[in-house]
Write an enzyme that holds these catalytic residues in place. Structure first.
Site, PDB file in Angstrom:
ATOM      1  N   HIS A 292      43.046  78.062  57.022  1.00 48.19           N
ATOM      2  CA  HIS A 292      43.771  78.919  57.967  1.00 48.19           C
ATOM      3  C   HIS A 292      44.353  78.077  59.121  1.00 48.19           C
ATOM      4  O   HIS A 292      44.454  78.529  60.254  1.00 48.19           O
ATOM      5  CB  HIS A 292      42.824  79.995  58.520  1.00 48.19           C
ATOM      6  CG  HIS A 292      43.474  81.317  58.795  1.00 48.19           C
ATOM      7  ND1 HIS A 292      43.365  82.404  57.967  1.00 48.19           N
ATOM      8  CD2 HIS A 292      44.229  81.754  59.840  1.00 48.19           C
ATOM      9  CE1 HIS A 292      44.013  83.440  58.487  1.00 48.19           C
ATOM     10  NE2 HIS A 292      44.555  83.065  59.615  1.00 48.19           N
ATOM     11  N   GLY A 346      53.306  76.911  57.042  1.00 49.15           N
ATOM     12  CA  GLY A 346      52.823  77.847  58.061  1.00 49.15           C
ATOM     13  C   GLY A 346      53.535  77.673  59.389  1.00 49.15           C
ATOM     14  O   GLY A 346      54.704  78.044  59.542  1.00 49.15           O
ATOM     15  N   ARG A 347      52.861  77.042  60.345  1.00 46.36           N
ATOM     16  CA  ARG A 347      53.404  76.969  61.711  1.00 46.36           C
ATOM     17  C   ARG A 347      54.860  76.470  61.806  1.00 46.36           C
ATOM     18  O   ARG A 347      55.617  77.009  62.624  1.00 46.36           O
ATOM     19  CB  ARG A 347      52.501  76.098  62.578  1.00 46.36           C
ATOM     20  CG  ARG A 347      51.173  76.808  62.975  1.00 46.36           C
ATOM     21  CD  ARG A 347      50.358  75.885  63.863  1.00 46.36           C
ATOM     22  NE  ARG A 347      49.137  76.448  64.377  1.00 46.36           N
ATOM     23  CZ  ARG A 347      47.911  76.224  63.880  1.00 46.36           C
ATOM     24  NH1 ARG A 347      47.758  75.483  62.798  1.00 46.36           N
ATOM     25  NH2 ARG A 347      46.840  76.741  64.445  1.00 46.36           N
TER      26      ARG A 347
HETATM   27  C1  FNR Z   1      48.341  82.522  60.372  1.00 48.50           C
HETATM   28  N1  FNR Z   1      47.734  82.572  59.116  1.00 48.50           N
HETATM   29  C2  FNR Z   1      47.538  83.800  58.503  1.00 48.50           C
HETATM   30  N2  FNR Z   1      47.011  83.854  57.246  1.00 48.50           N
HETATM   31  C3  FNR Z   1      46.860  85.039  56.617  1.00 48.50           C
HETATM   32  O1  FNR Z   1      46.378  85.064  55.487  1.00 48.50           O
HETATM   33  N3  FNR Z   1      47.273  86.198  57.218  1.00 48.50           N
HETATM   34  C4  FNR Z   1      47.798  86.206  58.481  1.00 48.50           C
HETATM   35  O2  FNR Z   1      48.152  87.258  58.998  1.00 48.50           O
HETATM   36  C5  FNR Z   1      47.914  84.977  59.165  1.00 48.50           C
HETATM   37  N4  FNR Z   1      48.407  84.939  60.435  1.00 48.50           N
HETATM   38  C6  FNR Z   1      48.658  83.726  61.043  1.00 48.50           C
HETATM   39  C7  FNR Z   1      49.255  83.682  62.295  1.00 48.50           C
HETATM   40  C8  FNR Z   1      49.603  82.468  62.865  1.00 48.50           C
HETATM   41  C9  FNR Z   1      50.297  82.455  64.193  1.00 48.50           C
HETATM   42  C10 FNR Z   1      49.334  81.260  62.179  1.00 48.50           C
HETATM   43  C11 FNR Z   1      49.741  79.934  62.741  1.00 48.50           C
HETATM   44  C12 FNR Z   1      48.702  81.294  60.962  1.00 48.50           C
HETATM   45  C13 FNR Z   1      47.370  81.327  58.409  1.00 48.50           C
HETATM   46  C14 FNR Z   1      48.530  80.819  57.553  1.00 48.50           C
HETATM   47  O3  FNR Z   1      48.757  81.644  56.444  1.00 48.50           O
HETATM   48  C15 FNR Z   1      48.237  79.400  57.045  1.00 48.50           C
HETATM   49  O4  FNR Z   1      47.010  79.388  56.356  1.00 48.50           O
HETATM   50  C16 FNR Z   1      48.195  78.379  58.189  1.00 48.50           C
HETATM   51  O5  FNR Z   1      49.279  78.606  59.069  1.00 48.50           O
HETATM   52  C17 FNR Z   1      48.242  76.969  57.657  1.00 48.50           C
HETATM   53  O6  FNR Z   1      48.080  76.042  58.699  1.00 48.50           O
HETATM   54  P1  FNR Z   1      49.322  75.269  59.401  1.00 48.50           P
HETATM   55  O7  FNR Z   1      49.948  74.416  58.349  1.00 48.50           O
HETATM   56  O8  FNR Z   1      50.230  76.313  59.927  1.00 48.50           O
HETATM   57  O9  FNR Z   1      48.673  74.495  60.496  1.00 48.50           O
END
Ligand code: FNR
Length: 399
Positions: A292, A346-347
């Site tokens: 996550h 993601g981000r």
């Molecule tokens: C998330 N992620 C996430 N995952 C998920 O299954 N449901 C969700 O609603 C969210 N919401 C969410 C909000 C924000 C602001 C972030 C940054 C991330 C996690 C996302 O799917 C993913 O696993 C991560 O973003 C991966 O990490 P990096 O690469 O963004 O650092």
């Protein structure tokens, strides 16, 4: 080459191509709350930092003079990026990770992101914590591929789960991602310092998907004797409890999802060999090796560090998705080489959304793809398929 041609005409891009700049530029624009929510990680950011450090431990080793002679070697053209996932042909080996409450970053939120994904040709995974309804995001995605991410309500709220799955299926989402690492929210100091919970904000955007669900609305009325519009604060708290119900499910409960979802199921948030093997046993089609983005459990391992171990244990029986820490094209190459079938962004796309709405998301995605393509090309790797892109393309640097 299109990008370099623009340089010849002295045209400057609206947004930077420097992947390192997206995060600080977006954060500088956002409110403290929005910045804290997207950039913020759990605890001391150890898991989050390790996600990045893990990429630096692996290096891509380029091969030279690889042109084809008598059936051997490189075909010569640009690398082939296509992947077949669950019977669907993807033009690229990437998809957009589910991210909740995207309207925090741009008023168009999920609509802008779904349109950008369709435009670039990558699947969009809609979050249960979205600030758009399932149907609204589907309309925006149009002919684009779309998948649905479930925050899994408790077994007592099974009827709500069934309703969400049915709506998603009817709206053309083909694969179900079930997130297992967020049955409660992590210890996120930046959100706590800001007194911020995006799901409980006054404008209620963080609960849009739930508020549009007829079964959840009916249950709320039965329980509290009022419509959600009559006590939106209470309703927002209730929806949050519905989707983050604490530890409630066990492996055998996955069968309830299998009974109600006619399509592939992918478990998101797997970090151990044991759980990957359980996923095989239970008969799901895929997993996302993910922590996550370090937003849930701090003091954890890097997601990339676990990837090869999990691939060795279950890679031939499951489709393996990967996320957490992917920031540039070379990172995508490394995750694919270590055995991921598809990499979730993601981000970075959220930063693109904050910087330029739909166009910003497209810019980030196209940059990542451009760099992915060039990195493969320069390493003499002719496709994103395992036969060409595998562990032999990497070397682990000594500490
Ligand atoms: C998330 N992620 C996430 N995952 C998920 O299954 N449901 C969700 O609603 C969210 N919401 C969410 C909000 C924000 C602001 C972030 C940054 C991330 C996690 C996302 O799917 C993913 O696993 C991560 O973003 C991966 O990490 P990096 O690469 O963004 O650092």
């Amino acid at each position: 080459s299109e990008i370099y041609q623009r340089g010849l005409r002295y045209e400057r891009p609206t947004l930077t191509f420097q992947a390192l700049e997206w995060e600080p530029q977006a954060c500088a624009r956002l409110s403290a709350e929005a910045k804290g929510y997207v950039y913020g990680s759990a605890g001391m950011r150890e898991t989050s930092n390790k996600n990045r450090e893990a990429f630096k431990k692996w290096s891509i080793v380029p091969r030279r003079l690889t042109a084809q002679r008598e059936g051997e070697g490189h075909g010569g053209g640009f690398p082939v990026l296509k992947k077949r996932i669950f019977g669907e042909d993807l033009e690229l080996p990437i998809a957009l990770a589910p991210v909740g409450v995207l309207r925090i970053f741009n008023t168009e939120g999920e609509v802008a992101v779904a349109k950008a994904a369709a435009e670039v040709g990558v699947p969009y995974i809609l979050s249960t914590a979205a600030s758009s309804s399932i149907e609204e995001a589907a309309t925006a995605s149009g002919g684009g591929k779309r998948w649905f991410q479930l925050y899994w309500p408790s077994n007592q709220d099974h009827d709500i789960t069934v309703s969400l799955l049915k709506r998603a299926k009817d709206a053309g989402y083909t694969t179900l991602f079930v997130t297992l690492d967020t049955y409660i929210l992590g210890w996120r100091p930046s959100d706590m310092d800001n007194g911020y919970n995006p799901f409980l904000k006054a404008d209620k955007i963080g609960v849009a998907l739930g508020f549009s669900d007829p079964v959840w609305r009916r249950k709320f009325k039965e329980k509290h004797g009022v419509e959600i519009e009559q006590d939106e604060g209470k309703a927002a708290r209730e929806w949050t409890k519905t989707i983050f119900p604490g530890i409630n499910h066990a492996w055998e409960d996955v069968k309830y999802l299998q009974e109600h979802w006619d399509g592939p199921i992918v478990l998101k948030g797997i970090q151990t060999i044991q759980d990957a093997k359980k996923a095989v046993e239970i008969g799901v089609q895929g997993i996302v090796v993910s922590n996550h983005g370090g937003r849930q459990q701090d003091g954890g391992c890097s997601s990339l560090g676990m990837l090869p171990h999990i691939v060795d244990a279950a890679g031939d029986k499951l489709t393996i998705f990967f996320d957490s820490g992917v920031r540039c094209g070379a990172d995508i190459v490394k995750a694919l080489a270590l055995g991921a079938d598809c990499v979730l962004i993601g981000r970075p796309y959220v930063y693109g959304l904050a910087l330029g709405g739909q166009e910003g998301v497209e810019h980030v995605l196209k940059s990542l793809v451009g760099e992915l393509e060039l990195t493969l090309h320069l390493a003499g790797i002719q496709s994103a398929e395992l036969k060409d892109l595998n562990r032999g393309c990497l070397v682990k640097e000594e500490d």
